[in-house]
Design a protein around this motif. Sequence first.
Motif, PDB file in Angstrom:
ATOM      1  N   MET A 106       0.995  -1.279   0.020  1.00  0.00           N
ATOM      2  CA  MET A 106      -0.041   0.109  -0.161  1.00  0.00           C
ATOM      3  C   MET A 106       0.663   1.209  -0.077  1.00  0.00           C
ATOM      4  O   MET A 106       0.742   2.189  -0.651  1.00  0.00           O
ATOM      5  CB  MET A 106      -0.948   0.122   1.266  1.00  0.00           C
ATOM      6  CG  MET A 106      -2.195  -0.569   0.807  1.00  0.00           C
ATOM      7  SD  MET A 106      -3.269  -0.369   2.329  1.00  0.00           S
ATOM      8  CE  MET A 106      -4.516  -1.679   2.240  1.00  0.00           C
ATOM      9  N   SER A 107       1.728   1.381   1.053  1.00  0.00           N
ATOM     10  CA  SER A 107       2.548   2.573   0.831  1.00  0.00           C
ATOM     11  C   SER A 107       3.626   2.679   0.018  1.00  0.00           C
ATOM     12  O   SER A 107       3.551   3.779  -0.517  1.00  0.00           O
ATOM     13  CB  SER A 107       3.362   2.675   2.384  1.00  0.00           C
ATOM     14  OG  SER A 107       4.410   1.700   2.385  1.00  0.00           O
ATOM     15  N   SER A 108       4.169   1.653  -0.565  1.00  0.00           N
ATOM     16  CA  SER A 108       5.077   1.719  -1.769  1.00  0.00           C
ATOM     17  C   SER A 108       4.243   2.129  -2.945  1.00  0.00           C
ATOM     18  O   SER A 108       4.847   2.918  -3.731  1.00  0.00           O
ATOM     19  CB  SER A 108       5.623   0.098  -2.021  1.00  0.00           C
ATOM     20  OG  SER A 108       4.762  -0.613  -2.630  1.00  0.00           O
ATOM     21  N   ARG A 109       2.901   1.846  -3.065  1.00  0.00           N
ATOM     22  CA  ARG A 109       2.163   2.003  -4.304  1.00  0.00           C
ATOM     23  C   ARG A 109       1.923   3.635  -3.964  1.00  0.00           C
ATOM     24  O   ARG A 109       2.261   4.425  -5.215  1.00  0.00           O
ATOM     25  CB  ARG A 109       0.907   1.437  -4.111  1.00  0.00           C
ATOM     26  CG  ARG A 109      -0.079   1.601  -5.364  1.00  0.00           C
ATOM     27  CD  ARG A 109      -1.444   1.523  -5.133  1.00  0.00           C
ATOM     28  NE  ARG A 109      -1.684   2.588  -3.854  1.00  0.00           N
ATOM     29  CZ  ARG A 109      -2.761   2.445  -3.186  1.00  0.00           C
ATOM     30  NH1 ARG A 109      -3.651   1.007  -3.281  1.00  0.00           N
ATOM     31  NH2 ARG A 109      -3.044   3.023  -1.855  1.00  0.00           N
ATOM     32  N   THR A 110       1.762   4.034  -2.971  1.00  0.00           N
ATOM     33  CA  THR A 110       1.304   5.721  -2.778  1.00  0.00           C
ATOM     34  C   THR A 110       2.925   6.222  -3.243  1.00  0.00           C
ATOM     35  O   THR A 110       2.789   7.394  -3.980  1.00  0.00           O
ATOM     36  CB  THR A 110       0.990   6.031  -1.369  1.00  0.00           C
ATOM     37  OG1 THR A 110      -0.083   5.085  -1.062  1.00  0.00           O
ATOM     38  CG2 THR A 110       0.672   7.337  -1.086  1.00  0.00           C
ATOM     39  N   SER A 111       3.774   5.732  -2.583  1.00  0.00           N
ATOM     40  CA  SER A 111       5.003   6.497  -2.751  1.00  0.00           C
ATOM     41  C   SER A 111       5.403   6.332  -4.406  1.00  0.00           C
ATOM     42  O   SER A 111       5.803   7.592  -4.936  1.00  0.00           O
ATOM     43  CB  SER A 111       5.990   5.801  -2.091  1.00  0.00           C
ATOM     44  OG  SER A 111       7.215   6.439  -1.791  1.00  0.00           O
ATOM     45  N   GLN A 112       5.163   5.221  -4.950  1.00  0.00           N
ATOM     46  CA  GLN A 112       5.666   5.071  -6.623  1.00  0.00           C
ATOM     47  C   GLN A 112       4.813   6.112  -7.149  1.00  0.00           C
ATOM     48  O   GLN A 112       5.290   6.724  -8.119  1.00  0.00           O
ATOM     49  CB  GLN A 112       5.377   3.806  -6.697  1.00  0.00           C
ATOM     50  CG  GLN A 112       6.361   2.663  -6.264  1.00  0.00           C
ATOM     51  CD  GLN A 112       6.036   1.175  -6.527  1.00  0.00           C
ATOM     52  OE1 GLN A 112       5.074   1.172  -7.006  1.00  0.00           O
ATOM     53  NE2 GLN A 112       6.986   0.457  -6.192  1.00  0.00           N
ATOM     54  N   LEU A 113       3.617   6.226  -6.940  1.00  0.00           N
ATOM     55  CA  LEU A 113       2.572   7.001  -7.579  1.00  0.00           C
ATOM     56  C   LEU A 113       3.178   8.355  -7.701  1.00  0.00           C
ATOM     57  O   LEU A 113       2.855   9.209  -8.639  1.00  0.00           O
ATOM     58  CB  LEU A 113       1.337   6.914  -7.258  1.00  0.00           C
ATOM     59  CG  LEU A 113       0.560   5.634  -7.637  1.00  0.00           C
ATOM     60  CD1 LEU A 113      -0.602   5.668  -6.941  1.00  0.00           C
ATOM     61  CD2 LEU A 113       0.476   5.758  -9.120  1.00  0.00           C
ATOM     62  N   LEU A 114       3.625   8.888  -6.530  1.00  0.00           N
ATOM     63  CA  LEU A 114       4.002  10.415  -6.391  1.00  0.00           C
ATOM     64  C   LEU A 114       5.192  10.733  -7.197  1.00  0.00           C
ATOM     65  O   LEU A 114       5.369  11.397  -7.791  1.00  0.00           O
ATOM     66  CB  LEU A 114       4.329  10.652  -4.575  1.00  0.00           C
ATOM     67  CG  LEU A 114       4.828  12.085  -4.669  1.00  0.00           C
ATOM     68  CD1 LEU A 114       3.808  12.989  -5.085  1.00  0.00           C
ATOM     69  CD2 LEU A 114       5.377  12.282  -3.176  1.00  0.00           C
ATOM     70  N   VAL A 115       6.056   9.649  -7.226  1.00  0.00           N
ATOM     71  CA  VAL A 115       7.341   9.813  -7.958  1.00  0.00           C
ATOM     72  C   VAL A 115       6.982   9.735  -9.524  1.00  0.00           C
ATOM     73  O   VAL A 115       7.531  10.637 -10.336  1.00  0.00           O
ATOM     74  CB  VAL A 115       8.300   8.503  -7.659  1.00  0.00           C
ATOM     75  CG1 VAL A 115       9.446   8.572  -8.700  1.00  0.00           C
ATOM     76  CG2 VAL A 115       8.614   8.516  -6.193  1.00  0.00           C
ATOM     77  N   VAL A 116       6.233   9.080  -9.715  1.00  0.00           N
ATOM     78  CA  VAL A 116       5.571   8.972 -11.141  1.00  0.00           C
ATOM     79  C   VAL A 116       4.976  10.132 -11.440  1.00  0.00           C
ATOM     80  O   VAL A 116       5.238  10.736 -12.720  1.00  0.00           O
ATOM     81  CB  VAL A 116       4.784   7.722 -11.487  1.00  0.00           C
ATOM     82  CG1 VAL A 116       3.859   7.739 -12.435  1.00  0.00           C
ATOM     83  CG2 VAL A 116       5.622   6.361 -11.413  1.00  0.00           C
ATOM     84  N   ASP A 117       4.235  10.546 -10.638  1.00  0.00           N
ATOM     85  CA  ASP A 117       3.515  11.885 -10.866  1.00  0.00           C
ATOM     86  C   ASP A 117       4.468  13.136 -11.156  1.00  0.00           C
ATOM     87  O   ASP A 117       4.412  14.073 -12.097  1.00  0.00           O
ATOM     88  CB  ASP A 117       2.574  12.336  -9.726  1.00  0.00           C
ATOM     89  CG  ASP A 117       1.251  11.872  -9.957  1.00  0.00           C
ATOM     90  OD1 ASP A 117       1.184  10.764 -10.948  1.00  0.00           O
ATOM     91  OD2 ASP A 117       0.403  11.731  -8.934  1.00  0.00           O
ATOM     92  N   CYS A 118       5.443  13.307 -10.091  1.00  0.00           N
ATOM     93  CA  CYS A 118       6.568  14.254 -10.276  1.00  0.00           C
ATOM     94  C   CYS A 118       7.303  14.069 -11.825  1.00  0.00           C
ATOM     95  O   CYS A 118       7.363  15.019 -12.590  1.00  0.00           O
ATOM     96  CB  CYS A 118       7.459  13.880  -9.188  1.00  0.00           C
ATOM     97  SG  CYS A 118       7.070  14.508  -7.811  1.00  0.00           S
ATOM     98  N   LEU A 119       7.589  12.776 -12.055  1.00  0.00           N
ATOM     99  CA  LEU A 119       8.178  12.677 -13.579  1.00  0.00           C
ATOM    100  C   LEU A 119       7.198  13.142 -14.522  1.00  0.00           C
ATOM    101  O   LEU A 119       7.777  13.726 -15.325  1.00  0.00           O
ATOM    102  CB  LEU A 119       8.379  11.160 -13.739  1.00  0.00           C
ATOM    103  CG  LEU A 119       9.554  10.413 -12.945  1.00  0.00           C
ATOM    104  CD1 LEU A 119       9.511   9.071 -13.238  1.00  0.00           C
ATOM    105  CD2 LEU A 119      10.790  11.140 -13.521  1.00  0.00           C
ATOM    106  N   PHE A 120       5.814  12.664 -14.329  1.00  0.00           N
ATOM    107  CA  PHE A 120       5.109  13.334 -15.509  1.00  0.00           C
ATOM    108  C   PHE A 120       4.883  14.870 -15.736  1.00  0.00           C
ATOM    109  O   PHE A 120       5.174  15.365 -16.772  1.00  0.00           O
ATOM    110  CB  PHE A 120       3.854  12.562 -15.250  1.00  0.00           C
ATOM    111  CG  PHE A 120       2.700  13.240 -16.049  1.00  0.00           C
ATOM    112  CD1 PHE A 120       2.588  13.057 -17.551  1.00  0.00           C
ATOM    113  CD2 PHE A 120       1.760  14.360 -15.514  1.00  0.00           C
ATOM    114  CE1 PHE A 120       1.580  13.595 -18.355  1.00  0.00           C
ATOM    115  CE2 PHE A 120       0.686  14.752 -16.303  1.00  0.00           C
ATOM    116  CZ  PHE A 120       0.741  14.398 -17.678  1.00  0.00           C
ATOM    117  N   VAL A 121       4.743  15.349 -14.556  1.00  0.00           N
ATOM    118  CA  VAL A 121       4.663  16.890 -14.448  1.00  0.00           C
ATOM    119  C   VAL A 121       5.885  17.656 -15.153  1.00  0.00           C
ATOM    120  O   VAL A 121       5.783  18.330 -15.726  1.00  0.00           O
ATOM    121  CB  VAL A 121       4.361  17.579 -13.249  1.00  0.00           C
ATOM    122  CG1 VAL A 121       4.356  18.926 -13.128  1.00  0.00           C
ATOM    123  CG2 VAL A 121       2.881  16.891 -12.568  1.00  0.00           C
TER     124      VAL A 121
END
Lengths: 316, 316
Positions: A267-282
């Motif tokens: 759960m937390s790794s998913r949250t964390s990964q998504l934030l990173v991915v969002d940062c990459l995207f933006v």
Amino acid sequence: MKETFAPLAGGRRATGGGGAPPAPAALAAKVRTLAPSMTRSMQRVAEAVAGDPAGCAALTVTGLAELTGTSEATVVRTARLLGYPGYRDLRLALAGLAAQQQSGRAPAITTDIAVDDPIADVVAKLAYDEQQTLADTAAGLDTVQLGAAVAALAAARRTDVYGIGASGLVAQDLTQKMLRIGLIAHAPGDTHLAVTNAVQLRAGDVALAITHSGSTGDVIEPLRVAFERGATTVAITGRPDGPVTQYADHVLTTSTARESELRPAAMSSRTSQLLVVDCLFVGVAQRIYESAAPALAASYEALAHRHGALRGDRGR
Amino acid sequence: MKETFAPLAGGRRATGGGGAPPAPAALAAKVRTLAPSMTRSMQRVAEAVAGDPAGCAALTVTGLAELTGTSEATVVRTARLLGYPGYRDLRLALAGLAAQQQSGRAPAITTDIAVDDPIADVVAKLAYDEQQTLADTAAGLDTVQLGAAVAALAAARRTDVYGIGASGLVAQDLTQKMLRIGLIAHAPGDTHLAVTNAVQLRAGDVALAITHSGSTGDVIEPLRVAFERGATTVAITGRPDGPVTQYADHVLTTSTARESELRPAAMSSRTSQLLVVDCLFVGVAQRIYESAAPALAASYEALAHRHGALRGDRGR
DNA sequence: GACCGAACCGAAAATATCTTTCATGAGTGA
DNA sequence: TCACTCATGAAAGATATTTTCGGTTCGGTC
């Protein structure tokens, strides 16, 4: 006497060999992230440090060694692992952390989710934990690495994203978003496909692997292939020392929150990964804004249309 | 094995005869107060310290002496005058002060993400926004509806989860997790498959639709079918008044955060949806704890094994 | 204008603290 | 069981901090 020269105080410290700049407040997160790769003695030290920053900041290297029943060498090693040049700098960071905690609000320690927690508590605890995870991740993210990864992605001819299981969903999320701004990205569904794809990559392409454990073979293998083909490789992992980093030009670290039986690490790794991915995207969207803007607007348009079909579309 | 177990760190020198405890954050004030009683050299040092705590914290006693054009002895004298046992402690306090100042000026992240924001700001803003989204979602979640949905899921013979696009990933996430604790769940990949599946549902089954807009036909259609077949239906949507709720026995509302061009709605809705889905999962896991526990433990085991391959240690 | 005393100041010695090296032993895999 | 790796702490080595001590400057006094 080494009258060399005034070390130019003001500026940023020259990041030692590590590459990761010392963490200001992300220390607790860093301890959790790196704990698995620590030896027992180092874990004891790290635990003491994370548990009582203020107290440890008052100790000399010898004092902390005695407190934890280890040796000075181990303390220094731990400090190094946490990203500081030595114990002195760790101690400084500790003092800062202590001051922050003190001035800040109450630590707000939450207990683990229990089997008999009422549903309202579950919601509150989960939300809190995920918020914590986000804060930790943001604090621990190496912006230099992130910037490099963004640059690579923005310039890539094509991008492959590898992930399995829960990480696979994150991979798909990134892929979807990149496609939406006109970049070519794939998230192969299985390992064989991934390797087959990876073989096609070459310099100028990017391969991005997402794995919490850092040692998922199904993800490492295609990354290795891409790496050897000359593609720029990026790893998003919770284990910055894991095997996957071996083939990664840029490593982005996700935080590892404490987990409990009812709240698996996924759960937390998913949250964390998504934030990173969002940062990459933006970050990428910023870089290629000229060409991405129409695509972003088009997305808007499509969505607005959908909404419009609904009722009085209270826009925004 | 010298488990001497040092009782406390107390061994250090007691704070000198001064009697004044080290100042926490009132350092600038103290400098002003004591300035008149300082000699010229000491004033230079005090000024430097008060002017740039962060910078000075990075300096050794020699460095600060050179920076201020004085000697080590003077620096130490200044530290003493300010109430610290020595320079080392002043430096620690300085680090704390710097950290406080740093964290103090955080709330600059209220603005939207701009095209020219540096990458560090992007990280901060995204993390902040997602945290906000989580808080909003948790606050707005109807625990009664949630409880009812949990009860239905826990008792379901089988569960179908519908979602398209970004919401499809959330659907898959839930499905993966439910399967992991021994529940039967599917997330059909496309609409036709979804409808075909839905036809098989009947009373005692659960159909769960995830759609941000609340009006995504591809998701509403299978939910309608399931609804008419007598299955218990749940909708996770950002529009509690949207068409989808028409066929939903229980509606769980996700929050809709402000969006900007660079931060599409999909991001916050995804975060929000995932929190809801996690709550459902944990709630269900609680309910069927007896049968889920072994499965959860098995997940642990599998993960531990993976880690074990990495290096020898498994604390926790 | 010269002398005296006191306090300031910094160079360098003395001490404390931190870092590195190296030998040892525990644990692991073959 | 044996060889091997790697974690670990003791002690040597390097740095940083504190103390000592004598030179210097400044203000006051004769």
